[in-house]
Write a protein that holds these residues in place. Structure first.
Motif, PDB file in Angstrom:
ATOM      1  N   LEU A  62       0.987  -1.065   0.003  1.00 33.81           N
ATOM      2  CA  LEU A  62       0.037  -0.088  -0.045  1.00 33.81           C
ATOM      3  C   LEU A  62       0.988   1.279  -0.223  1.00 33.81           C
ATOM      4  CD1 LEU A  62      -2.738  -1.050   2.704  1.00 33.81           C
ATOM      5  CD2 LEU A  62      -3.046  -1.021   0.277  1.00 33.81           C
ATOM      6  N   SER A  63       0.311   2.447  -0.562  1.00 38.16           N
ATOM      7  CA  SER A  63       1.033   3.579  -0.833  1.00 38.16           C
ATOM      8  C   SER A  63       1.347   4.299   0.816  1.00 38.16           C
ATOM      9  CB  SER A  63       0.345   4.408  -1.358  1.00 38.16           C
ATOM     10  OG  SER A  63       0.804   5.819  -1.237  1.00 38.16           O
ATOM     11  N   ARG A  64       2.379   4.896   0.974  1.00 43.02           N
ATOM     12  CA  ARG A  64       2.713   5.573   2.236  1.00 43.02           C
ATOM     13  C   ARG A  64       1.635   6.536   2.529  1.00 43.02           C
ATOM     14  NH1 ARG A  64       5.828   2.862   6.010  1.00 43.02           N
ATOM     15  NH2 ARG A  64       7.433   1.709   4.791  1.00 43.02           N
ATOM     16  N   ARG A  65       0.955   6.937   1.431  1.00 42.91           N
ATOM     17  CA  ARG A  65       0.040   7.928   1.737  1.00 42.91           C
ATOM     18  C   ARG A  65      -1.340   7.300   2.327  1.00 42.91           C
ATOM     19  NH1 ARG A  65      -2.146  11.570  -2.143  1.00 42.91           N
ATOM     20  NH2 ARG A  65      -3.708  10.206  -2.817  1.00 42.91           N
ATOM     21  N   ALA A  66      -1.387   5.980   2.321  1.00 42.43           N
ATOM     22  CA  ALA A  66      -2.595   5.170   3.082  1.00 42.43           C
ATOM     23  C   ALA A  66      -1.983   5.197   4.409  1.00 42.43           C
ATOM     24  CB  ALA A  66      -2.687   3.976   2.272  1.00 42.43           C
ATOM     25  N   GLY A  75       1.854   8.726   7.999  1.00 41.63           N
ATOM     26  CA  GLY A  75       1.142   8.933   6.479  1.00 41.63           C
ATOM     27  C   GLY A  75       0.043   9.961   6.649  1.00 41.63           C
ATOM     28  N   LYS A  76      -0.582  10.045   5.559  1.00 46.46           N
ATOM     29  CA  LYS A  76      -1.549  10.971   5.336  1.00 46.46           C
ATOM     30  C   LYS A  76      -2.905  10.446   5.450  1.00 46.46           C
ATOM     31  CE  LYS A  76       0.950  13.693   2.195  1.00 46.46           C
ATOM     32  NZ  LYS A  76       1.194  14.345   0.628  1.00 46.46           N
ATOM     33  N   ASN A  77      -2.878   9.156   5.897  1.00 45.10           N
ATOM     34  CA  ASN A  77      -4.166   8.599   6.127  1.00 45.10           C
ATOM     35  C   ASN A  77      -5.274   8.668   4.955  1.00 45.10           C
ATOM     36  OD1 ASN A  77      -5.838   6.917   8.000  1.00 45.10           O
ATOM     37  ND2 ASN A  77      -6.947   8.615   8.384  1.00 45.10           N
ATOM     38  N   ILE A  78      -4.696   8.523   3.851  1.00 44.96           N
ATOM     39  CA  ILE A  78      -5.869   8.559   2.517  1.00 44.96           C
ATOM     40  C   ILE A  78      -6.058   7.201   1.941  1.00 44.96           C
ATOM     41  CG2 ILE A  78      -6.122   9.453  -0.008  1.00 44.96           C
ATOM     42  CD1 ILE A  78      -4.117  11.881   0.858  1.00 44.96           C
ATOM     43  N   ALA A  79      -7.561   6.893   2.035  1.00 48.36           N
ATOM     44  CA  ALA A  79      -7.804   5.545   1.553  1.00 48.36           C
ATOM     45  C   ALA A  79      -7.412   5.451   0.123  1.00 48.36           C
ATOM     46  CB  ALA A  79      -9.238   5.442   1.893  1.00 48.36           C
ATOM     47  N   GLY A 126     -11.925   7.182  -0.278  1.00 43.02           N
ATOM     48  CA  GLY A 126     -12.123   7.599   1.009  1.00 43.02           C
ATOM     49  C   GLY A 126     -13.052   8.683   1.295  1.00 43.02           C
ATOM     50  N   SER A 127     -13.467   9.514   0.259  1.00 44.39           N
ATOM     51  CA  SER A 127     -14.230  10.755   0.181  1.00 44.39           C
ATOM     52  C   SER A 127     -15.601  10.470  -0.322  1.00 44.39           C
ATOM     53  CB  SER A 127     -13.508  11.892  -0.469  1.00 44.39           C
ATOM     54  OG  SER A 127     -13.666  11.506  -1.952  1.00 44.39           O
ATOM     55  N   SER A 128     -16.095   9.191  -0.745  1.00 46.47           N
ATOM     56  CA  SER A 128     -17.042   8.871  -1.077  1.00 46.47           C
ATOM     57  C   SER A 128     -18.301   9.178  -0.104  1.00 46.47           C
ATOM     58  CB  SER A 128     -17.319   7.328  -1.552  1.00 46.47           C
ATOM     59  OG  SER A 128     -16.287   7.293  -2.632  1.00 46.47           O
ATOM     60  N   GLY A 129     -19.471   9.457  -0.371  1.00 42.20           N
ATOM     61  CA  GLY A 129     -20.512   9.845   0.616  1.00 42.20           C
ATOM     62  C   GLY A 129     -21.424   8.697   1.094  1.00 42.20           C
ATOM     63  N   PHE A 130     -20.797   7.481   1.184  1.00 40.91           N
ATOM     64  CA  PHE A 130     -21.572   6.381   1.937  1.00 40.91           C
ATOM     65  C   PHE A 130     -21.442   6.299   3.137  1.00 40.91           C
ATOM     66  CE2 PHE A 130     -19.947   5.049  -2.537  1.00 40.91           C
ATOM     67  CZ  PHE A 130     -20.930   5.580  -3.104  1.00 40.91           C
ATOM     68  N   THR A 131     -22.063   5.378   4.026  1.00 37.09           N
ATOM     69  CA  THR A 131     -21.960   5.229   5.304  1.00 37.09           C
ATOM     70  C   THR A 131     -20.892   4.761   5.799  1.00 37.09           C
ATOM     71  OG1 THR A 131     -24.527   4.754   5.226  1.00 37.09           O
ATOM     72  CG2 THR A 131     -23.408   4.524   7.214  1.00 37.09           C
ATOM     73  N   GLN A 132     -20.143   5.428   6.791  1.00 35.07           N
ATOM     74  CA  GLN A 132     -18.875   4.930   7.278  1.00 35.07           C
ATOM     75  C   GLN A 132     -19.040   4.132   8.566  1.00 35.07           C
ATOM     76  OE1 GLN A 132     -15.826   5.299   5.857  1.00 35.07           O
ATOM     77  NE2 GLN A 132     -16.631   6.429   4.041  1.00 35.07           N
ATOM     78  N   GLY A 133     -18.568   3.230   8.769  1.00 40.10           N
ATOM     79  CA  GLY A 133     -18.474   2.567  10.038  1.00 40.10           C
ATOM     80  C   GLY A 133     -17.487   2.879  10.862  1.00 40.10           C
ATOM     81  N   THR A 134     -17.515   2.301  12.243  1.00 34.07           N
ATOM     82  CA  THR A 134     -16.527   2.715  13.201  1.00 34.07           C
ATOM     83  C   THR A 134     -15.409   1.639  13.185  1.00 34.07           C
ATOM     84  OG1 THR A 134     -18.399   3.614  14.829  1.00 34.07           O
ATOM     85  CG2 THR A 134     -16.297   3.158  15.569  1.00 34.07           C
ATOM     86  N   GLY A 141     -14.959   6.051   9.954  1.00 32.22           N
ATOM     87  CA  GLY A 141     -14.220   6.395   8.601  1.00 32.22           C
ATOM     88  C   GLY A 141     -12.895   5.654   8.544  1.00 32.22           C
ATOM     89  N   TYR A 142     -12.121   5.984   7.447  1.00 36.60           N
ATOM     90  CA  TYR A 142     -10.909   5.253   7.161  1.00 36.60           C
ATOM     91  C   TYR A 142      -9.775   5.323   8.201  1.00 36.60           C
ATOM     92  CZ  TYR A 142      -6.570   3.863   4.829  1.00 36.60           C
ATOM     93  OH  TYR A 142      -5.463   3.387   4.434  1.00 36.60           O
ATOM     94  N   GLY A 143      -9.140   4.314   8.695  1.00 35.23           N
ATOM     95  CA  GLY A 143      -7.819   4.560   9.543  1.00 35.23           C
ATOM     96  C   GLY A 143      -7.056   3.672   8.900  1.00 35.23           C
ATOM     97  N   GLY A 144      -5.709   4.207   8.377  1.00 38.83           N
ATOM     98  CA  GLY A 144      -4.882   3.718   7.536  1.00 38.83           C
ATOM     99  C   GLY A 144      -4.059   2.602   8.336  1.00 38.83           C
ATOM    100  N   PRO A 145      -3.189   1.769   7.915  1.00 35.21           N
ATOM    101  CA  PRO A 145      -1.893   0.836   8.576  1.00 35.21           C
ATOM    102  C   PRO A 145      -1.210   1.569   9.428  1.00 35.21           C
ATOM    103  CG  PRO A 145      -2.199   0.565   6.071  1.00 35.21           C
ATOM    104  CD  PRO A 145      -3.034   1.804   6.189  1.00 35.21           C
TER     105      PRO A 145
END
Length: 199
Positions: A62-66, A75-79, A126-134, A141-145
């Motif tokens: 995975l990218s370091r951005r993730a 990182g930047k925590n980008i899904a 990661g910016s999609s407007g769908f329902t995000q779980g915990t 939302g997204y929490g990266g590696p």
């Protein structure tokens, strides 16, 4: 907070629920591989249900951005972006989870939970407007590696579920709650895997 201390603070109840959730998952899936579900094309041919990403190759890093941006991770925590095709017949919606089963916790660490993805969707960011779980970090939302800095390679499993329902009730569901909610409502599933190592 030191990385090891963070893992130790996860309650034992969460560990037990993680194991139970995996049992439910095994019962609810008709497939859990790289596209065992298939969809018919207009020409009558079948197309495997597959999940891919333009940001990493299957079983590749995975990218370091993730990477996550707390607990010593920088990182930047980008899904990563995800795309899919070959949707099974009867699909009414989708749900996606991202899990690290190499994490030092029974049942794995759940990094991303997304649901109420419409049947017409064929991509996710990661910016999609769908329902995000915990996630297992404790926020929606997204929490990266962010694995322990041991040099061990961790495998991040992205599982996309094709569901027979349009909507899953509840806001910010945890992984366990989502798996319980979709039990018996899965038309098919597909997986892709990314890796990450923190030395």
């Amino acid at each position: 907070m030191p990385q090891g201390r963070f893992w130790r603070q996860i309650p034992r109840r969460v560990i037990i629920l993680g194991v139970l959730a995996l049992s439910v998952l095994a019962l609810s899936l008709s497939v859990v591989s790289t596209g065992a579900s298939v969809a018919a094309s207009p020409q009558g041919k079948t197309t495997p249900f597959t999940l891919t990403s333009p940001d990493f190759t299957p079983n590749g890093p995975l990218s370091r951005r993730a990477e996550y941006n707390h607990f010593g991770c920088t990182g930047k925590n980008i899904a990563p972006r995800l795309n899919w095709r070959g949707v099974p017949a009867g699909t009414a919606g989708f749900a996606l989870v991202m899990n690290d089963y190499d994490a030092p916790i029974a049942g794995g660490f759940h990094h991303w939970i997304v649901y109420n993805i419409p049947a017409s969707a064929r991509s996710l960011t990661g910016s999609s407007g769908f329902t995000q779980g915990t996630n297992s970090f404790g926020f929606a939302g997204y929490g990266g590696p962010c694995p322990p800095a041991t040099g061990q390679v961790h495998h991040y499993i992205f599982t996309l579920y094709a569901l027979t329902v349009h909507h899953v009730s509840g806001k910010a569901l945890t992984y366990d709650q989502l798996i319980h909610a979709i039990n018996g409502k899965v038309a098919g599933a597909t997986v892709t895997i990314g890796t990450f190592v923190r030395g």
